[in-house]
Design a protein around this motif. Structure first.
Motif, short mmCIF file in Angstrom:
data_model
loop_
_atom_site.label_atom_id
_atom_site.label_comp_id
_atom_site.label_asym_id
_atom_site.label_seq_id
_atom_site.Cartn_x
_atom_site.Cartn_y
_atom_site.Cartn_z
N ARG A 88 17.10 70.75 -2.52
CA ARG A 88 16.02 70.69 -3.52
C ARG A 88 16.08 71.86 -4.50
N LEU A 89 16.61 72.99 -4.07
CA LEU A 89 16.84 74.06 -5.03
C LEU A 89 17.98 73.70 -5.98
N ALA A 90 19.02 73.05 -5.46
CA ALA A 90 20.09 72.57 -6.33
C ALA A 90 19.53 71.63 -7.39
N GLU A 91 18.63 70.76 -6.97
CA GLU A 91 18.02 69.82 -7.90
C GLU A 91 17.20 70.56 -8.96
N ALA A 92 16.36 71.50 -8.52
CA ALA A 92 15.51 72.23 -9.45
C ALA A 92 16.33 73.09 -10.41
N ASP A 102 9.05 92.17 0.18
CA ASP A 102 9.30 91.55 -1.13
C ASP A 102 10.43 90.52 -1.12
N LEU A 103 11.15 90.43 -0.01
CA LEU A 103 12.20 89.40 0.07
C LEU A 103 11.62 88.00 0.18
N VAL A 104 10.37 87.87 0.60
CA VAL A 104 9.77 86.54 0.78
C VAL A 104 9.44 85.95 -0.59
N TRP A 105 10.02 84.79 -0.85
CA TRP A 105 9.81 84.11 -2.13
C TRP A 105 8.54 83.27 -2.10
N GLU A 106 7.97 83.12 -3.27
CA GLU A 106 6.85 82.21 -3.46
C GLU A 106 7.31 81.03 -4.31
N PRO A 107 6.74 79.84 -4.06
CA PRO A 107 5.72 79.57 -3.06
C PRO A 107 6.32 79.26 -1.69
N ALA A 108 5.50 79.37 -0.65
CA ALA A 108 5.87 78.76 0.63
C ALA A 108 5.85 77.25 0.44
N ILE A 109 6.79 76.56 1.06
CA ILE A 109 6.91 75.11 0.90
C ILE A 109 6.04 74.42 1.94
N ARG A 160 5.08 59.96 -6.72
CA ARG A 160 4.70 60.19 -5.33
C ARG A 160 5.10 61.57 -4.84
N VAL A 161 6.07 62.17 -5.49
CA VAL A 161 6.59 63.46 -5.02
C VAL A 161 6.26 64.58 -6.01
N ALA A 162 5.20 64.41 -6.75
CA ALA A 162 4.85 65.39 -7.77
C ALA A 162 4.63 66.78 -7.19
N GLU A 163 3.92 66.87 -6.06
CA GLU A 163 3.65 68.19 -5.49
C GLU A 163 4.91 68.84 -4.93
N PRO A 164 5.71 68.13 -4.10
CA PRO A 164 6.97 68.75 -3.66
C PRO A 164 7.87 69.15 -4.83
N ARG A 165 7.94 68.31 -5.84
CA ARG A 165 8.77 68.63 -7.00
C ARG A 165 8.31 69.94 -7.64
N ALA A 166 7.01 70.09 -7.82
CA ALA A 166 6.47 71.31 -8.44
C ALA A 166 6.75 72.54 -7.57
N MET A 167 6.65 72.39 -6.24
CA MET A 167 6.91 73.53 -5.35
C MET A 167 8.34 74.02 -5.50
N TYR A 168 9.30 73.12 -5.54
CA TYR A 168 10.70 73.54 -5.65
C TYR A 168 11.03 74.04 -7.05
N GLU A 169 10.38 73.52 -8.05
CA GLU A 169 10.59 74.04 -9.40
C GLU A 169 10.10 75.48 -9.49
N LEU A 176 9.90 77.49 -6.84
CA LEU A 176 10.82 78.24 -5.99
C LEU A 176 12.11 78.56 -6.74
N ALA A 177 12.54 77.64 -7.60
CA ALA A 177 13.74 77.89 -8.40
C ALA A 177 13.54 79.08 -9.33
N GLN A 178 12.32 79.30 -9.80
CA GLN A 178 12.06 80.47 -10.63
C GLN A 178 12.19 81.75 -9.81
N SER A 179 11.74 81.71 -8.56
CA SER A 179 11.93 82.86 -7.67
C SER A 179 13.42 83.10 -7.43
N PHE A 180 14.16 82.02 -7.25
CA PHE A 180 15.61 82.11 -7.06
C PHE A 180 16.26 82.79 -8.26
#
Length: 264
Positions: free
Chosen positions: A22-26, A215-222, A242-251, A253-257
């Motif tokens: 999902r990070l690859a996707e984001a 500080d190594l812990v990324w936000e958000p928690a999934i 149907r997956v709007a919330e999971p999609r937003a969480m990984y998007e 998380l990608a910013q944290s990445f």
């Protein structure tokens, strides 16, 4: 060369593969070119990306590339993913099957821990990131991934056993990888909390993870979501409503990445 990031935990079932895919996707949505290397013999990352093993066909996998023990051997393995999404063309896959277990028997061969690095040599030059999904261990297959990687992301659930396993991985990367794997610049860049349930105990464990890793812990928690599990099982991208919330969480998380992992 792409920036290579290994996703690791010493315990299974913590959401490591889901995080990788999902990070690859984001990241692909952000315009990044991403190669996913499946280094888990279960092959779940390959399945999530729509790859199907057909025993009647000669399908090259990352196991074959490693066995070849030659520079650039993964070139014949890398292939497009099967998702129907506009950004899917920016994701490629080096798939795995159970045959990858056979590479474990080569652990005692001189230099075998370098074979993934050799296989990827020159192959991921045109990608921005190579995300390596590791099996739940710190043995030979994971050590090959760590020898090839620049960075490590530890994925953990908010429970005691997952956190203890995450600590063991961190200690391995910090204390042993520089010397044992001749990779002195390998760095833990982040810790992802996965499958977080809305309970007081889970919240307590999440806070413990923050206390341990800071500080190594990324936000958000999934957060744990049935729609995410269904999309994984059905090998679907996170595109419909149907997956709007999971999609937003990984998007997010990608910013944290992107903030934590240096650009190639």
């Amino acid at each position: 060369m792409a920036r290579r990031v290994a996703f690791v935990n010493n315990k299974g079932g913590v959401g490591k593969t889901t995080t990788t895919v999902r990070l690859a996707e984001a990241l692909a949505k952000e315009g990044k070119r991403v190669l996913v290397v499946d280094m888990d013999p279960q092959g779940n990352a390959s399945s999530m990306l729509g790859w199907v093993w057909d025993p009647t066909q000669q399908q090259p996998t990352i196991s074959h590339a490693i066995q070849t023990a030659a520079d650039g051997a993964a070139r014949t393995v890398v292939q497009p993913v099967a998702w129907d999404a506009p950004y899917a063309e920016r994701i490629a896959l080096a798939p795995a099957t159970l045959d990858l277990e056979s590479r474990m028997s080569e652990a005692g061969v001189s230099g075998a821990w370098r074979r993934l690095d050799m296989a990827l040599d020159g192959v991921d030059d045109h990608f921005d990131y190579t995300l390596i999904d590791c099996q739940p261990s710190v043995f030979h297959l994971t050590q090959m991934a760590l020898a090839a990687a620049h960075d490590v992301v530890i994925v953990t659930e908010a429970d005691l056993y997952s956190v203890e396993a995450a600590k063991r991985v961190y200690e391995f990367v910090v204390q042993r990888a520089p010397k044992d794997l001749a990779n002195p610049t390998l760095t833990v860049r982040g810790v992802v909390v996965s499958a977080l349930a809305p309970t007081a105990l889970q919240a307590e464990q999440r806070d413990s993870i923050r206390d341990i890793f800071g500080d190594l812990v990324w936000e958000p928690a999934i957060k744990v979501r049935t729609t995410l599990a269904e999309a994984n099982t059905d090998a679907l991208p996170l595109t419909d409503g149907r997956v709007a919330e999971p999609r937003a969480m990984y998007e997010l998380l990608a910013q944290s990445f992107l903030k934590a992992v240096p650009a190639p």
